[in-house]
Design a protein around this motif. Structure first.
Motif, mmCIF file in Angstrom:
data_model
loop_
_atom_site.group_PDB
_atom_site.id
_atom_site.type_symbol
_atom_site.label_atom_id
_atom_site.label_comp_id
_atom_site.label_asym_id
_atom_site.label_seq_id
_atom_site.Cartn_x
_atom_site.Cartn_y
_atom_site.Cartn_z
ATOM 1 N N ARG A 129 37.284 -16.813 -30.118
ATOM 2 C CA ARG A 129 38.353 -15.881 -30.762
ATOM 3 C C ARG A 129 39.546 -16.312 -29.845
ATOM 4 O O ARG A 129 40.851 -16.261 -30.441
ATOM 5 C CB ARG A 129 38.157 -14.225 -30.042
ATOM 6 N N LYS A 130 39.650 -16.965 -28.668
ATOM 7 C CA LYS A 130 40.729 -17.196 -28.095
ATOM 8 C C LYS A 130 41.112 -18.607 -28.883
ATOM 9 O O LYS A 130 42.519 -18.834 -29.067
ATOM 10 C CB LYS A 130 40.379 -17.647 -26.660
ATOM 11 N N LEU A 131 40.208 -19.233 -29.239
ATOM 12 C CA LEU A 131 40.498 -20.667 -30.028
ATOM 13 C C LEU A 131 41.100 -20.216 -31.252
ATOM 14 O O LEU A 131 42.075 -21.025 -32.026
ATOM 15 C CB LEU A 131 39.422 -21.475 -30.190
ATOM 16 N N SER A 132 40.621 -19.010 -32.093
ATOM 17 C CA SER A 132 41.299 -18.911 -33.402
ATOM 18 C C SER A 132 42.773 -18.079 -33.177
ATOM 19 O O SER A 132 43.490 -18.619 -33.798
ATOM 20 C CB SER A 132 40.239 -17.577 -34.061
ATOM 21 N N ARG A 133 42.990 -17.557 -32.087
ATOM 22 C CA ARG A 133 44.245 -16.973 -31.885
ATOM 23 C C ARG A 133 45.249 -18.090 -31.704
ATOM 24 O O ARG A 133 46.422 -18.297 -32.133
ATOM 25 C CB ARG A 133 44.412 -15.906 -30.825
ATOM 26 N N SER A 134 44.838 -18.981 -30.729
ATOM 27 C CA SER A 134 45.629 -20.285 -30.649
ATOM 28 C C SER A 134 46.067 -21.018 -31.782
ATOM 29 O O SER A 134 47.155 -21.732 -32.037
ATOM 30 C CB SER A 134 44.949 -21.474 -29.559
ATOM 31 N N THR A 151 17.012 -13.023 -25.244
ATOM 32 C CA THR A 151 16.968 -12.744 -23.861
ATOM 33 C C THR A 151 18.312 -12.255 -23.438
ATOM 34 O O THR A 151 19.309 -12.629 -23.877
ATOM 35 C CB THR A 151 16.361 -14.112 -22.958
ATOM 36 N N PRO A 152 18.253 -11.731 -22.413
ATOM 37 C CA PRO A 152 19.742 -11.474 -21.582
ATOM 38 C C PRO A 152 20.616 -12.640 -21.405
ATOM 39 O O PRO A 152 21.679 -12.748 -21.774
ATOM 40 C CB PRO A 152 19.424 -10.592 -20.402
ATOM 41 N N GLU A 153 20.050 -13.808 -21.001
ATOM 42 C CA GLU A 153 20.828 -14.939 -20.872
ATOM 43 C C GLU A 153 21.504 -15.324 -22.070
ATOM 44 O O GLU A 153 22.540 -15.763 -22.178
ATOM 45 C CB GLU A 153 19.920 -15.720 -20.177
ATOM 46 N N THR A 154 20.485 -15.446 -23.093
ATOM 47 C CA THR A 154 21.161 -16.199 -24.474
ATOM 48 C C THR A 154 22.213 -15.055 -25.132
ATOM 49 O O THR A 154 23.192 -15.614 -25.764
ATOM 50 C CB THR A 154 19.884 -16.110 -25.468
ATOM 51 N N LYS A 184 29.899 -15.032 -24.430
ATOM 52 C CA LYS A 184 30.994 -15.777 -24.001
ATOM 53 C C LYS A 184 31.452 -16.968 -24.917
ATOM 54 O O LYS A 184 32.764 -17.274 -25.079
ATOM 55 C CB LYS A 184 30.430 -16.859 -22.674
ATOM 56 N N LYS A 185 30.667 -17.387 -25.877
ATOM 57 C CA LYS A 185 31.007 -18.322 -27.243
ATOM 58 C C LYS A 185 32.136 -17.292 -27.850
ATOM 59 O O LYS A 185 32.943 -18.144 -28.381
ATOM 60 C CB LYS A 185 29.847 -19.040 -27.795
#
Length: 328
Positions: free
Chosen positions: A154-159, A139-142, A148-149
């Motif tokens: 990706r942010k965690l990977s760069r950090s 669904t659009p929500e999932t 977002k996940k």
């Protein structure tokens, strides 16, 4: 015609019904423009006399001629342009009126699908396809949650990559230091000199200092002497850090609860020392400027006479009284 019918026909024909009608109308308009253009060329190339234009034959005026000697009729060109413009406007109005009816008839009777058959019509490329969504259909929500996940991942990977790079630098520095310590001798001999020449830190004190000898770290001893590696002592110190932190957290409230008398006394003594220092500097400045003479006992002198401390207090009282009277 509703949107569902238009979408079905556009998907079937690969073009919308209105685009077909517009192409037909544009073709008719192009034929009109071509006819008007051909008629204009024919009228301009026809001699004006054949179109009914003539000059007055009273002999009082001489008609204008062109380079070839032909008589010029300026009003002929203007009348031809006006007539062609009116003819073009008339044809366009008739075409628009006629093809408006044509568009309504085609959309209502030819390029259309009855509403009762619209739900049962299935195009060829839709055969053997099931339009019932499965339970696992996102669904659009999932999808938004997964997006977002992905962003956070990706942010965690760069950090983590940045942290890994910093850790690699620290590990390389520690390895260089460790190699220097292993190569250092207790007596600070040739290896220490070589490290100094190579601009490497001299860490021989870790193995040759009195504390290192007391802890039996890297010292040369007999075969019966047990040596304690430097890593063992470091591990022991690190293991004692939590206990030290716990003791520190217990002592901080007690330290805050101690009386502040000693702190105030220390602050007061520092304040008195500062006051005495300032007074001594002022007194020295006045002596050098000749504005204040000092006696043998350190008391100030006025006009060659010693000033007693009681007189100084009396002068201060009088000065304060005069100040209060001025304010009143």
């Amino acid at each position: 015609m509703n949107e569902a019918t238009t979408s079905l026909l556009a998907e079937h024909f690969s073009y919308t019904p209105l685009s077909l009608i517009d192409d037909i109308i544009n073709s008719i308009n192009n034929l009109i423009y071509q006819a008007i253009s051909s008629l204009e060329s024919g009228l301009i190339n026809t001699p004006p006399e054949r179109l009914g234009f003539a000059h007055a034959s009273n002999g009082s005026t001489i008609p204008d001629t062109d380079e070839d000697g032909n008589v010029v009729y300026p009003e002929a060109k203007l009348e031809i342009e006006n007539g062609l413009h009116q003819l073009e406007t008339l044809l366009e109005a008739n075409v628009d009126k006629a093809f408006d009816k044509f568009e309504i008839y085609v959309l209502r009777n030819i390029l259309t699908v009855p509403e009762d058959l619209l739900s049962s019509v299935r195009l060829k490329h839709y055969e053997n396809l099931s339009f019932v969504p499965s339970p696992d259909t996102p669904t659009p929500e999932t999808i938004l949650a997964q997006r977002k996940k992905l962003i956070e991942t990706r942010k965690l990977s760069r950090s983590l990559k940045d942290e890994c790079a910093r850790n690699d630098v620290v590990i390389s520095q520690l390895r260089s230091i460790l190699s220097t310590v292993e190569n250092a001798k207790p007596d600070g001999g040739a290896d220490a000199t070589e490290n100094k020449e190579n601009n490497q830190p001299d860490l021989s004190f870790l193995t040759s200092s009195p504390a290192a000898r007391q802890l039996r770290v890297g010292v040369a001893a007999g075969s019966n002497t047990k040596h304690t590696p430097l890593t063992t002592n470091t591990t022991f110190i690190l293991s004692q850090l939590p206990a030290l932190q716990t003791t520190l957290e217990q002592l901080r409230p007690r330290l805050a609860a101690l009386p502040q008398a000693s702190v105030a006394k220390e602050t007061k003594s520092k304040r008195d020392e500062r006051k005495e220092y300032i007074e001594s500097r002022i007194r020295l400045h006045l002596e050098r400027a000749g504005q204040l003479a000092m006696g043998d006992d350190g008391h100030p002198m006025v006009a060659g006479r010693r000033i007693d401390i009681s007189e100084a207090h009396a002068l201060e009282n009088v000065a304060s009284m005069l100040t209060h009277q001025k304010k009143a």
